[in-house]
Scaffold this motif. Structure first.
Motif, mmCIF file in Angstrom:
data_model
loop_
_atom_site.group_PDB
_atom_site.id
_atom_site.type_symbol
_atom_site.label_atom_id
_atom_site.label_comp_id
_atom_site.label_asym_id
_atom_site.label_seq_id
_atom_site.Cartn_x
_atom_site.Cartn_y
_atom_site.Cartn_z
ATOM 1 N N LYS A 132 0.795 -1.255 -0.127
ATOM 2 C CA LYS A 132 0.055 -0.076 0.000
ATOM 3 C C LYS A 132 0.950 1.147 0.107
ATOM 4 O O LYS A 132 1.701 1.623 0.979
ATOM 5 N N LEU B 287 -11.584 -1.342 3.904
ATOM 6 C CA LEU B 287 -11.406 0.075 4.095
ATOM 7 C C LEU B 287 -10.495 0.833 3.278
ATOM 8 O O LEU B 287 -10.617 1.991 2.756
ATOM 9 N N PHE C 37 -18.856 0.920 7.605
ATOM 10 C CA PHE C 37 -18.082 0.595 6.108
ATOM 11 C C PHE C 37 -17.561 -0.729 6.282
ATOM 12 O O PHE C 37 -16.977 -1.089 5.175
ATOM 13 N N ALA C 38 -16.996 -1.181 7.552
ATOM 14 C CA ALA C 38 -16.580 -2.548 7.407
ATOM 15 C C ALA C 38 -17.396 -3.837 7.596
ATOM 16 O O ALA C 38 -17.020 -4.838 7.993
ATOM 17 N N ARG D 153 -11.172 4.866 -0.699
ATOM 18 C CA ARG D 153 -10.559 3.749 -0.377
ATOM 19 C C ARG D 153 -9.135 3.730 -0.926
ATOM 20 O O ARG D 153 -8.280 3.092 -0.315
ATOM 21 N N ASP D 154 -8.738 4.414 -1.939
ATOM 22 C CA ASP D 154 -7.515 4.455 -2.434
ATOM 23 C C ASP D 154 -6.651 5.162 -1.604
ATOM 24 O O ASP D 154 -5.415 4.886 -1.525
ATOM 25 N N LYS D 155 -7.082 6.303 -1.079
ATOM 26 C CA LYS D 155 -6.140 7.210 -0.463
ATOM 27 C C LYS D 155 -6.460 6.898 1.043
ATOM 28 O O LYS D 155 -5.735 7.764 1.967
ATOM 29 N N GLY D 156 -7.149 5.955 1.599
ATOM 30 C CA GLY D 156 -7.179 5.820 2.872
ATOM 31 C C GLY D 156 -8.079 6.935 3.644
ATOM 32 O O GLY D 156 -7.918 7.263 4.702
ATOM 33 N N LEU E 134 -11.313 7.207 4.280
ATOM 34 C CA LEU E 134 -12.249 6.711 5.412
ATOM 35 C C LEU E 134 -11.765 6.608 6.899
ATOM 36 O O LEU E 134 -12.195 7.159 7.887
ATOM 37 N N THR E 135 -10.610 5.927 6.771
ATOM 38 C CA THR E 135 -9.712 5.892 8.168
ATOM 39 C C THR E 135 -9.234 7.053 8.552
ATOM 40 O O THR E 135 -9.310 7.224 10.053
#
Lengths: 251, 265
Positions: free
Chosen positions: A13, A54, B94-95, B254-257, B259-260
């Protein structure tokens, strides 16, 4: 190793030029508990977030229950669950309401009975009608764990489940985790900064450092490999980046 | 879409409101303020303009009620997402085995419920306070409300997509987005009351045809079907475009993270 429940292959990642996870591969057999260790920023939580869908991996493959996660995400998520110290359940809802909502989301059969079972397992039955936002940190963590156990997950991801807990509650959580493994045969991926947790709960351990796997083995093997006295000493040595050239990177 | 999942997500939304009565204030306070302000303004206008402004009271109060349908539908979608952000529950949702369509379906239901609650109360109060019955719009009320709901959902998806993309700093878009378009939406005045340049923008909004149509029905008792067809066609375009934007932003998130990162803030 028993049939692998989770297989991670060459997982990468990248966020821009930075590789948070860089070529990680491992697998977990059915009923095993694998500890994922490393200092803050080692890439543990990114690995877990990729397993939950996620975060999308830049490269590599995640297979759960023999199926590709990217292609069968919903079907797989229905059979797994997670608990993280970084999430909470809505504070305005009662404990029972929160568990009911997630029980319905995971389509848990005989939900009311299952809610009572998980509350009893985590020793918080008396909190069933309490407002979630009024719980102490330890009670709140156990509620999160109740949510994670509702659907009897075949694969359970636990991200620092004992962080900020006092030793008594942490011990209760560890016992509950072991009991779930024994009774339900659940497979688990467990991250923690508490080395006692890891030694007591995990069958095998992966040490991560700067997005890569540094070493893989049982807790005792790891300690022997690094020629330290305890897992905690290994952790400190790895976290401080000391003498890493002597540690073999996993090919 | 999975009805069980949508039921669970909507149930959580209902629990939030029944557990926290103060939220009902947010749901009812502003619509009531608007009804009172516009209602008494039109009573005043009617008394002072006489026959030259015969249907003023009806269209302004009707406008308040119908605007609220659009606004609440948009809020249902945008606030639904923010509730999870505020309660640090976003990753749990979302999980979970929830598809994007399940999630959107639940937000639509939430928007519908919000619109139903406020417009029912406003409708009853407008009869009591101003002797205006929104049912005077007869069967036209059905396509009016449906079109406004759909446009509200589309605006809600656009607001949420922008909030996901730009982070918590953009939260204010959840409330501001409908008001960006309100001056051009022909809510309280006709499209041809706007400067020519603005009229072009107004004609690209489905809701402007609905508010124009409402005035036509109240004035002449009839509605040009062409306007209804244009509004519905535009709504299909807006809903599809908003859906594509939402799905595309979720993929980027989701690609860039994102949501987290959102959950950690």
């Amino acid at each position: 190793m028993p049939d692998p429940v989770l297989q991670v292959t060459d997982l990468v990642k990248r966020f821009g030029d930075f590789a948070a996870v860089n070529g990680v591969s491992f697998e977990i057999g059915k009923g095993q508990i694998l500890g994922l260790l490393g200092a803050n920023g080692a890439g543990k939580t990114t690995v877990i977030n990729m397993m939950l869908g996620l975060i999308t991996p830049s490269e590599g493959r995640i297979q759960v229950f023999g199926k590709d996660l990217a292609a069968h995400r919903i079907e797989i998520l229905r059979r797994m669950n997670f608990c993280s110290t970084y999430t909470q359940l809505p504070g305005n809802l009662l404990v029972s309401q929160n568990l009911k909502v997630f029980g319905l989301l995971y389509r848990v059969p005989d939900l009311e009975r299952r809610i009572d079972e998980v509350l009893e397992l985590l020793e918080i039955s008396h909190l069933k009608k309490r407002v979630s936002g009024h719980l102490s940190a330890g009670e709140s963590t156990r509620l999160n764990l109740c949510k994670a156990l509702l659907n009897r997950p075949e694969l359970l991801l636990l991200d620092e489940p004992t962080a900020s807990l006092d030793p008594d509650i942490a011990d209760k959580v560890r016992k509950a985790v072991k009991r779930v493994r024994e009774e339900d045969g659940a497979t688990m991926l467990y991250t923690s900064h508490n080395m006692r947790d890891v030694e007591e709960v995990c069958d095998q351990v992966i040490f991560m450092h700067k997005g890569k796997i540094l070493h893989f083995g049982t807790p005792a093997e790891i300690v022997a490999h690094f020629q330290e006295k305890s897992l905690e000493d290994v952790f400190i040595r790895v976290a401080r980046g000391g003498d890493l050239e002597t540690a073999k990177l996993v090919d | 879409m999975n009805p069980h999942v949508i039921q669970a997500l909507v149930l959580r939304y209902l629990f939030l409101y029944t557990r926290t009565p103060v939220r009902m204030v947010e749901l009812l306070f502003w619509p009531l303020v608007h009804l009172l302000v516009w209602g008494y303004l039109t009573v005043f206008l009617q008394k002072n303009t006489g026959d030259s402004f015969p249907y003023a009271i009806t269209f302004l109060i009707g406008a308040v009620i119908l605007w609220d349908v659009l606004f609440r539908a948009q809020q249902g979608v945008a606030i639904f997402f923010l509730e999870d952000v505020w309660s640090r529950n976003l990753l749990n949702i979302f999980a979970a085995p929830v598809t994007t369509f399940d999630y959107l379906g639940a937000t639509y239901v939430a928007g519908l419920l919000r619109a139903a609650v406020t417009s029912t109360i406003l409708g009853v109060l407008s009869v009591i306070l101003y002797s205006f019955n929104v049912l005077e719009l007869r069967w036209y009320l059905v396509p009016f409300v449906l079109n406004l709901l759909v446009f509200g959902w589309a605006l809600g998806m656009i607001s949420t997509a922008l909030i996901v993309r730009w982070g918590p700093a953009a939260e204010t878009l959840a409330w501001a987005t409908p008001f960006f378009i309100q001056p051009f939406a022909a809510v309280f005045y006709p499209v041809d009351g706007l400067p020519v340049v603005m009229q072009a923008f107004s004609k690209a909004l489905p809701c402007s045809y609905i508010f124009e149509g409402m005035r036509d029905v109240l004035k002449d008792g009839d509605l040009p079907m062409r306007d209804l067809v244009i509004a519905s066609g535009l709504n299909v375009v807006y809903l599809a475009a908003a859906g594509v934007l939402f799905v595309s932003v979720l993929k980027t998130a989701r690609d860039k993270g994102l949501l987290t990162k959102f959950a950690a803030q």
